[in-house]
Design an enzyme around this catalytic site. Structure first.
Site: not given
Ligand code: ADP
Ligand code: ADP
Ligand code: ZN
Length: 218
Positions: A13, A88, A127, A160, A171
């Site tokens: 996204k 969300r 990531r 992260r 998540r």
């Protein structure tokens, strides 16, 4: 143009939202980036949000909605925006709808970037994020020019805290429970569009541009 990006954590996204923002000259608004900037600056909001983020849980609607409404009220949002990571939950979507309706405006598209859960876990471990400017990279698929350094601002890139596999699993389950119902919500409104997020980043972008430019015929 007002666009919402939907999709699981790690679906791409943010990557796509930045490209859309660049092409259409509208701001990219990421509630996650706003929270991370607040955590970095150790604000009260940041400390509150961190409690939830570290556990892979959603930050409560009340807090999140306020931040988003303040942001979209700014002048640079007059010609639209691309929302990444908001809404969300159904209550967040309802608040956004109400705010947009009050201005006699509407959301143009909710673009769902679809990637299977197995691919997500792999993507997230690779990531790397810049906490200063919000840029994201992938160690294999989208590497920075210089390892560990942000192309855009020269800051150090980090994995992260919430991208560790255990938190990613949490998540994903939160996503399926609380966020996935939004697909149906926007489908009923007739503004949902789907793209295959497992393609190369540029192919995903071309598919989105075709939708936004109205070349999409369904
Ligand atoms: P990703 O891009 O991987 O989905 P984000 O940066 O969007 O991650 O979000 C990171 C975390 O910030 C989420 O796991 C959640 O804790 C919090 N967060 C971001 N946006 C929202 C939101 N709209 N509602 C509640 N929590 C949010
Ligand atoms: P989200 O905002 O949905 O959480 P990101 O845009 O941060 O997702 O992307 C998650 C990770 O996958 C990042 O490391 C990013 O560089 C990488 N990525 C994004 N799009 C693609 C793609 N089409 N193919 C491979 N990797 C991608
Ligand atoms: Zn940077």
């Amino acid at each position: 143009m007002k666009i919402i990006m939907l999709g699981a954590p790690g679906a791409g996204k943010g990557t796509q939202a930045k490209m859309i923002a660049g092409k259409y000259g509208i701001p990219h608004i990421s509630t996650g980036d706003i929270f991370r900037a607040n955590i970095k600056d150790q604000t009260e909001l940041g400390m509150e949000a961190k409690k939830y983020m570290d556990q892979g849980l959603l930050v409560p609607d009340e807090l999140t909605v306020k931040i988003l409404l303040d942001r979209v009220a700014k002048d640079d949002c007059r010609n639209g925006y691309v929302l990444d990571g908001f809404p969300r939950t159904i209550p967040q979507a309802e608040v956004l709808d109400k705010a947009v309706e009050e201005l006699n405006e509407s959301i143009d598209f909710a673009v769902n970037v679809d990637v299977k859960d197995e691919n997500i876990i792999k993507r997230m471990s690779g990531r790397r994020a810049c906490l200063k400017c919000g840029a994201t990279y992938h160690i294999e698929h989208i590497p920075p020019k210089q390892e560990g350094i942000c192309d855009s601002c020269g800051s150090e890139l980090v994995l992260r805290d919430d991208d560790k596999p255990e938190t990613v699993k949490k998540r994903l389950s939160v996503y399926h429970e609380q966020t996935q119902p939004l697909i149906d919500y926007y489908n009923k409104k007739g503004i949902l569009r789907e793209v295959d997020g497992s393609q190369d980043m540029n192919d995903v972008f071309n598919a989105i541009v075709a939708i936004l430019d109205g070349a999409d015929k369904h």
